[in-house]
Design a protein around this motif. Sequence first.
Motif, short mmCIF file in Angstrom:
data_model
loop_
_atom_site.label_atom_id
_atom_site.label_comp_id
_atom_site.label_asym_id
_atom_site.label_seq_id
_atom_site.Cartn_x
_atom_site.Cartn_y
_atom_site.Cartn_z
N LEU A 198 -16.98 -15.30 -6.53
CA LEU A 198 -16.06 -14.33 -5.92
C LEU A 198 -14.62 -14.83 -6.00
O LEU A 198 -13.69 -14.04 -6.22
N ALA A 199 -14.41 -16.12 -5.84
CA ALA A 199 -13.06 -16.67 -5.93
C ALA A 199 -12.51 -16.58 -7.34
O ALA A 199 -11.31 -16.35 -7.54
N LEU A 200 -13.36 -16.76 -8.35
CA LEU A 200 -12.91 -16.67 -9.73
C LEU A 200 -12.55 -15.25 -10.13
O LEU A 200 -11.64 -15.03 -10.92
N ASN A 201 -13.25 -14.26 -9.58
CA ASN A 201 -12.98 -12.87 -9.93
C ASN A 201 -11.72 -12.35 -9.25
O ASN A 201 -11.13 -11.39 -9.72
N HIS A 202 -11.33 -12.96 -8.16
CA HIS A 202 -10.17 -12.49 -7.42
C HIS A 202 -8.91 -13.06 -8.06
O HIS A 202 -8.66 -14.25 -8.01
N GLN A 203 -8.12 -12.17 -8.70
CA GLN A 203 -6.91 -12.62 -9.37
C GLN A 203 -5.69 -12.17 -8.59
O GLN A 203 -5.71 -11.16 -7.91
N GLY A 204 -4.63 -12.93 -8.69
CA GLY A 204 -3.41 -12.57 -7.99
C GLY A 204 -2.28 -13.48 -8.39
O GLY A 204 -2.46 -14.43 -9.16
N VAL A 205 -1.13 -13.20 -7.88
CA VAL A 205 0.04 -14.02 -8.15
C VAL A 205 0.26 -14.90 -6.93
O VAL A 205 0.37 -14.41 -5.81
N TYR A 206 0.28 -16.19 -7.14
CA TYR A 206 0.45 -17.14 -6.06
C TYR A 206 1.81 -17.80 -6.17
O TYR A 206 2.23 -18.19 -7.25
N LEU A 207 2.50 -17.89 -5.05
CA LEU A 207 3.82 -18.53 -5.02
C LEU A 207 3.71 -19.84 -4.25
O LEU A 207 3.08 -19.90 -3.21
N SER A 208 4.36 -20.84 -4.77
CA SER A 208 4.37 -22.12 -4.07
C SER A 208 5.36 -22.07 -2.92
O SER A 208 6.19 -21.17 -2.82
N VAL A 209 5.29 -23.06 -2.06
CA VAL A 209 6.20 -23.13 -0.91
C VAL A 209 7.64 -23.29 -1.39
O VAL A 209 8.57 -22.68 -0.85
N GLY A 210 7.84 -24.08 -2.42
CA GLY A 210 9.18 -24.28 -2.97
C GLY A 210 9.77 -22.98 -3.51
O GLY A 210 10.96 -22.70 -3.30
N ALA A 211 8.95 -22.19 -4.18
CA ALA A 211 9.43 -20.91 -4.71
C ALA A 211 9.80 -19.96 -3.58
O ALA A 211 10.80 -19.24 -3.66
N ILE A 212 9.02 -19.96 -2.53
CA ILE A 212 9.32 -19.09 -1.38
C ILE A 212 10.63 -19.51 -0.72
O ILE A 212 11.45 -18.66 -0.35
N ILE A 213 10.84 -20.82 -0.58
CA ILE A 213 12.09 -21.31 0.02
C ILE A 213 13.29 -20.92 -0.84
O ILE A 213 14.32 -20.48 -0.32
N ILE A 214 13.16 -21.05 -2.15
CA ILE A 214 14.26 -20.68 -3.05
C ILE A 214 14.54 -19.18 -2.95
O ILE A 214 15.71 -18.77 -2.88
N ILE A 215 13.52 -18.37 -2.89
CA ILE A 215 13.71 -16.92 -2.77
C ILE A 215 14.40 -16.58 -1.46
O ILE A 215 15.33 -15.75 -1.42
N ILE A 216 13.98 -17.21 -0.37
CA ILE A 216 14.61 -16.95 0.93
C ILE A 216 16.08 -17.37 0.91
O ILE A 216 16.95 -16.64 1.40
N LEU A 217 16.36 -18.52 0.33
CA LEU A 217 17.75 -18.98 0.24
C LEU A 217 18.60 -18.03 -0.60
O LEU A 217 19.75 -17.72 -0.26
N LEU A 218 18.05 -17.55 -1.69
CA LEU A 218 18.77 -16.59 -2.52
C LEU A 218 19.05 -15.30 -1.77
O LEU A 218 20.14 -14.72 -1.87
N LEU A 219 18.05 -14.83 -1.02
CA LEU A 219 18.25 -13.62 -0.23
C LEU A 219 19.32 -13.81 0.83
O LEU A 219 20.14 -12.93 1.07
N ILE A 220 19.32 -14.97 1.47
CA ILE A 220 20.35 -15.25 2.49
C ILE A 220 21.73 -15.27 1.86
O ILE A 220 22.68 -14.71 2.40
N LEU A 221 21.84 -15.90 0.70
CA LEU A 221 23.14 -15.99 0.04
C LEU A 221 23.62 -14.63 -0.48
O LEU A 221 24.81 -14.34 -0.45
N LEU A 222 22.69 -13.81 -0.94
CA LEU A 222 23.07 -12.52 -1.48
C LEU A 222 23.41 -11.51 -0.40
O LEU A 222 24.24 -10.64 -0.59
N LEU A 223 22.75 -11.62 0.73
CA LEU A 223 22.98 -10.64 1.78
C LEU A 223 23.91 -11.23 2.77
O LEU A 223 24.79 -10.96 3.32
#
Length: 106
Positions: free
Chosen positions: A81-106
């Motif tokens: 079941l775990a192998l059949n479940h596909q998705g996009v996974y983000l690392s903690v570092g990527a999430i932090i970078i995205i949040i920082l970018l959003l803070i800087l842009l807004l």
Amino acid sequence: MKTPILKAVLFFIAMNITLSVYSFASNSDPVTPNATTKTEDVKGQQLVNRLKEIRAMDKSDLSRAERKALRKEVKEIKNELALNHQGVYLSVGAIIIIILLLILLL
């Protein structure tokens, strides 16, 4: 004058990351999704039903070997079941970078 340029550069970087993640996720399965999705859904539902049956069983009557076989079957089902479940996974570092970018842009 530096602020609009910085915002434009950060916006460009954020859009580039977003588009690359989206294109990676959309190109992951070149096979037609309708044909495989129905069969995978049916098989996945059968596996989930089997797990429910195993959980509902009275295991006190079973021998040690039978319980071991059931545990092995449950592990195999969960792995499948775990192998059949596909998705996009983000690392903690990527999430932090995205949040920082959003803070800087807004």
